[in-house]
Scaffold this active site. Structure first.
Site, short mmCIF file in Angstrom:
data_model
loop_
_atom_site.label_atom_id
_atom_site.label_comp_id
_atom_site.label_asym_id
_atom_site.label_seq_id
_atom_site.Cartn_x
_atom_site.Cartn_y
_atom_site.Cartn_z
N ARG A 177 -8.54 -0.82 4.83
CA ARG A 177 -7.70 0.23 4.23
C ARG A 177 -6.35 -0.35 3.82
NH1 ARG A 177 -6.40 4.82 7.80
NH2 ARG A 177 -5.15 5.14 5.95
N CYS A 222 -4.98 12.47 13.75
CA CYS A 222 -5.66 11.20 13.52
C CYS A 222 -5.48 10.32 14.75
CB CYS A 222 -5.17 10.53 12.25
SG CYS A 222 -3.57 9.79 12.42
N ASP A 253 4.67 0.55 12.32
CA ASP A 253 3.49 -0.12 11.76
C ASP A 253 3.37 -1.58 12.20
OD1 ASP A 253 2.76 2.20 10.52
OD2 ASP A 253 3.54 1.65 8.54
N LYS A 288 0.83 -1.22 0.00
CA LYS A 288 0.00 0.00 0.00
C LYS A 288 0.87 1.26 0.00
CE LYS A 288 -1.78 1.49 4.12
NZ LYS A 288 -1.46 2.88 4.44
N ASN A 289 1.84 1.32 0.93
CA ASN A 289 2.59 2.56 1.09
C ASN A 289 3.65 2.78 0.01
OD1 ASN A 289 1.00 3.15 3.24
ND2 ASN A 289 2.52 2.64 4.82
N ARG A 315 0.38 14.39 13.72
CA ARG A 315 0.83 14.23 12.34
C ARG A 315 0.80 15.52 11.52
NH1 ARG A 315 -1.36 8.66 9.99
NH2 ARG A 315 0.53 8.80 8.76
N1 EPU Z 1 6.31 14.75 11.17
C1 EPU Z 1 6.41 16.09 11.50
N2 EPU Z 1 6.23 17.00 10.48
C2 EPU Z 1 5.96 16.64 9.20
C3 EPU Z 1 5.87 15.27 8.88
C4 EPU Z 1 6.06 14.34 9.90
O1 EPU Z 1 6.64 16.45 12.64
O2 EPU Z 1 5.82 17.52 8.35
C5 EPU Z 1 6.50 13.75 12.22
C6 EPU Z 1 5.24 12.90 12.48
O3 EPU Z 1 4.32 13.55 13.32
C7 EPU Z 1 5.82 11.64 13.07
C8 EPU Z 1 7.17 11.50 12.34
O4 EPU Z 1 7.45 12.77 11.78
O5 EPU Z 1 6.04 11.83 14.45
C9 EPU Z 1 7.20 10.47 11.22
O6 EPU Z 1 6.04 10.60 10.41
P1 EPU Z 1 6.08 10.37 8.84
O7 EPU Z 1 5.89 11.68 8.16
O8 EPU Z 1 7.26 9.56 8.48
O9 EPU Z 1 4.75 9.50 8.62
P2 EPU Z 1 3.84 9.55 7.32
O10 EPU Z 1 4.67 9.84 6.16
O11 EPU Z 1 2.66 10.41 7.60
C10 EPU Z 1 4.12 7.03 6.66
C11 EPU Z 1 3.22 5.85 6.45
C12 EPU Z 1 2.66 5.41 7.80
C13 EPU Z 1 3.85 5.02 8.69
C14 EPU Z 1 4.80 6.21 8.83
C15 EPU Z 1 6.06 5.87 9.62
C16 EPU Z 1 2.37 6.20 4.22
C17 EPU Z 1 1.24 6.54 3.34
N3 EPU Z 1 2.15 6.23 5.54
O12 EPU Z 1 3.34 8.05 7.27
O13 EPU Z 1 1.86 4.27 7.55
O14 EPU Z 1 3.37 4.68 9.97
O15 EPU Z 1 5.21 6.65 7.51
O16 EPU Z 1 6.73 4.82 9.05
O17 EPU Z 1 3.46 5.89 3.75
C18 EPU Z 1 0.12 2.75 7.98
O18 EPU Z 1 0.35 2.22 6.88
O19 EPU Z 1 -0.64 2.22 8.85
C19 EPU Z 1 0.74 4.02 8.32
C20 EPU Z 1 0.28 4.82 9.28
#
Ligand code: EPU
Length: 424
Positions: free
Chosen positions: A396, A116, A304, A22-23, A121
Site C-alpha cells: 500500500r 482500523c 508513521d 503517497k500521502n 480514527r
Molecule cells: N481525529 C479525530 N477526529 C477526526 C479526525 C482525526 O479525533 O475527525 C484524530 C485521530 O483519531 C487521531 C488524530 O486525530 O488520533 C490524528 O489523525 P489524523 O486525522 O491526522 O490522521 P489521518 O488524516 O487519518 C494521516 C495519514 C496517516 C498518518 C496520520 C498522522 C494520510 C492519507 N494518512 O491520517 O498515514 O499516520 O495522518 O500523521 O495522509 C500511513 O501512511 O501509514 C498513515 C496511517
C-alpha cells in the site's frame, strides 16, 4: 498472498532513491475533483493505495491514465458523487473525496470508514467543519450523506490537528464563498504541498505550515501539472534500515528538512547522519544507544515512523520508552517483534523496550502498513530467516521495497504462494 523472505545480517551499502509521497499524492488526486479539464502529476509512486484511488475516481465518473510514474486525471466528467464501502474499507484516505465532491457537486455520499488496525480514527472533525460551512449531514446505512448549496466560508477550530481533516476542509473552502479560517490546523509537509497545489490551481490559501490556515474562496479552479514531493516516511524507513544494519546508505531525493525529529533521535542513538547532494548519508555504528521517543503531530516525531523505531530500539542495549500520542492502538507490531526476541511491555500508550542487542528471525505477520515496514527492518537486522506474511499492507505504501533493499545488499525476496489445489 505474497510473502517476503529475508536472511538477516547483511549490511546495507550503496544508494537508494526515494519515490513520490503517497500521502501527498492521494490528496492531490482528490483535488482534481474541484476542477474541469485534465491535470498531470509526475513522480506518482506505484502503490496499491494509488491504484485504489484511481479506481475510486473512475467509479465517480472521472478518467485516469497512467504511464509509469505519470498520472493524468480528467475529473470534469464526474457524475456520481458516491464513494462505496468496498473502496473506502480498503483505504481510509478515500474520505478525501468528501470535501471536493460537496464543494463542486453540492452532494456527496461517502461510506463511513470505521476503525482500523491503528485506532478508532473518527471523521467527526471533517463533518463538523463541512457542517459549519453550510453542508447538511445525514448518517444512514453506514454512509455520510451530504448536501449543500455553495459552501460558505467559516471560522473552524479543530480540537486536535487532523491531516486529512485539514486537507478535506482546505479543498472544500477553496471553492466556498468568502473566507475560511482553520485554527489548530495540521502542519504536515503533505498539507503544505496540497495548499501549494491548490494555489497553483487558482486557490487563495495562506498560512499553510502554521496553526492557522486562511482560505479565500474562489469561483473556479483550473487543472495543473505538478511533480509530487518525495516521501519522508519512506526516506525515514531507509534511514532506520541503514542504522539497524550498521549500513552505509546514501538516500537520494530525500526531504531531509522534513525529518528533523528523526535525525535528532538517530544522532542520539549514535548514528551518523550527513547531508550529501540531494540526499543524506546514514552510517550505522556498532552499537545502537537507547533513545526515548514520543510521537506527536508535525514537527514532532512522526507516528508513521514509530513502529520502525521500535524495531531499531529492540536492537539497542538498554531501556527505551516509546509513547504514542497520535493513535491509541498503534502497537500491533509489538507482538510480532516479541516473536523475534524483542522484550517489550505495553502499558496503555507506552511501550517499554528492554533492548538486548539482537533479534532472531521468525515467521511474522504484518497487520498494517508501518507495522509491516518495522518487521522487514527487524528481519534485515536479525539472525537467520524471517518470513513476513500479508505483505499486501506493505504494497500500500512502499514502492518495490524488496527490490530497493536487495539492490543495496539485503538478502530479501518476494515469494508468491502457489494457488491452493482445489479440495474435492
Ligand atoms: N481525529 C479525530 N477526529 C477526526 C479526525 C482525526 O479525533 O475527525 C484524530 C485521530 O483519531 C487521531 C488524530 O486525530 O488520533 C490524528 O489523525 P489524523 O486525522 O491526522 O490522521 P489521518 O488524516 O487519518 C494521516 C495519514 C496517516 C498518518 C496520520 C498522522 C494520510 C492519507 N494518512 O491520517 O498515514 O499516520 O495522518 O500523521 O495522509 C500511513 O501512511 O501509514 C498513515 C496511517
Amino acid at each position: 498472498m505474497d510473502r517476503i523472505i529475508i536472511r538477516g545480517g547483511n549490511r546495507l551499502i550503496g544508494e537508494v532513491t526515494i519515490s513520490g509521497a503517497k500521502n501527498a499524492a492521494l490528496p492531490m488526486m482528490a483535488a482534481t475533483l474541484l476542477t474541469e479539464g485534465c491535470s498531470t502529476f509526475r513522480n506518482i509512486p506505484e502503490l496499491r493505495d494509488i491504484v485504489t484511488f484511481k479506481t475510486l475516481i473512475e467509479h465517480l465518473g472521472g478518467k485516469v491514465e497512467q504511464e509509469g510514474h505519470t498520472l493524468r486525471i480528467e475529473s470534469g466528467t464526474v457524475k456520481m458523487p458516491e464513494a462505496p464501502y468496498e473502496l473506502v474499507k480498503t483505504m481510509r484516505a478515500s474520505i478525501l473525496v468528501l470535501g471536493p465532491l460537496v464543494a463542486r457537486m453540492k452532494r456527496a455520499r461517502v461510506s463511513l470508514p470505521g476503525g482500523c488496525a491503528i485506532g478508532a480514527r473518527p471523521i467527526n472533525l471533517h463533518l463538523m467543519g463541512l457542517e459549519r460551512m453550510g453542508a447538511k449531514v445525514r448518517i444512514e446505512h453506514g454512509y455520510v450523506d451530504m448536501t449543500a448549496g455553495r459552501l460558505k466560508g467559516a471560522d473552524i477550530c479543530f480540537d486536535t490537528p487532523t491531516v486529512t481533516g485539514t486537507e478535506n476542509l482546505m479543498m472544500a473552502a477553496a471553492l466556498a464563498e468568502g473566507v475560511t479560517v482553520l485554527e489548530n490546523a495540521a502542519k504536515e509537509p503533505e498539507v503544505v504541498e496540497l495548499a501549494m497545489v491548490l494555489n497553483k490551481m487558482g486557490a487563495r490559501i495562506d498560512g499553510m505550515g502554521t496553526d492557522t490556515i486562511r482560505i479565500d474562496g474562489v469561483e473556479e479552479l483550473r487543472p495543473i501539472v505538478h511533480t509530487v514531493m518525495p516521501d519522508r516516511i519512506e526516506a525515514g524507513t531507509f534511514m532506520i534500515a541503514s542504522a539497524m544494519t550498521r549500513g552505509n546508505l546514501l538516500i537520494r531525493n530525500c526531504p531531509l528538512e522534513d525529518l528533523d525529529a528523526l535525525v535528532v533521535k538517530l544522532k542520539e542513538a549514535g548514528v551518523e547522519v550527513t547531508p550529501e547532494g540531494d540526499g543524506v548519508r546514514v552510517v550505522g555504528s556498532g552499537q545502537i544507544r537507547s533513545v526515548d521517543i514520543k510521537t506527536s503531530p508535525y514537527p514532532g516525531f512522526p507516528t508513521d515512523l514509530q513502529a520502525q523505531m521500535a524495531a531499531m530500539m529492540s536492537m539497542a542495549n538498554g531501556l527505551t520508552v516509546i509513547t504514542e500520542t497520535v493513535f491509541e492502538n498503534r502497537f500491533m507490531h509489538v507482538s510480532e517483534l516479541r516473536r523475534m526476541g524483542a522484550k517489550i511491555k505495553i502499558d496503555g500508550r507506552t511501550a517499554i523496550i528492554k533492548g538486548n542487542g539482537r533479534l532472531s528471525g521468525a515467521p511474522v505477520m504484518a497487520t498494517d502498513l508501518r507495522a509491516s515496514a518495522s518487521l522487514v527492518l527487524a528481519g534485515l537486522a536479525a539472525d537467520g530467516k524471517t518470513e513476513v506474511s500479508r505483505v499486501y499492507h506493505l504494497d500500500r505504501g512502499y514502492e518495490r521495497i524488496e527490490k530497493k533493499l536487495a539492490a543495496v545488499g539485503a538478502d530479501i525476496k518476494r515469494v508468491k504462494d502457489a494457488p491452493k489445489a482445489r479440495q474435492v
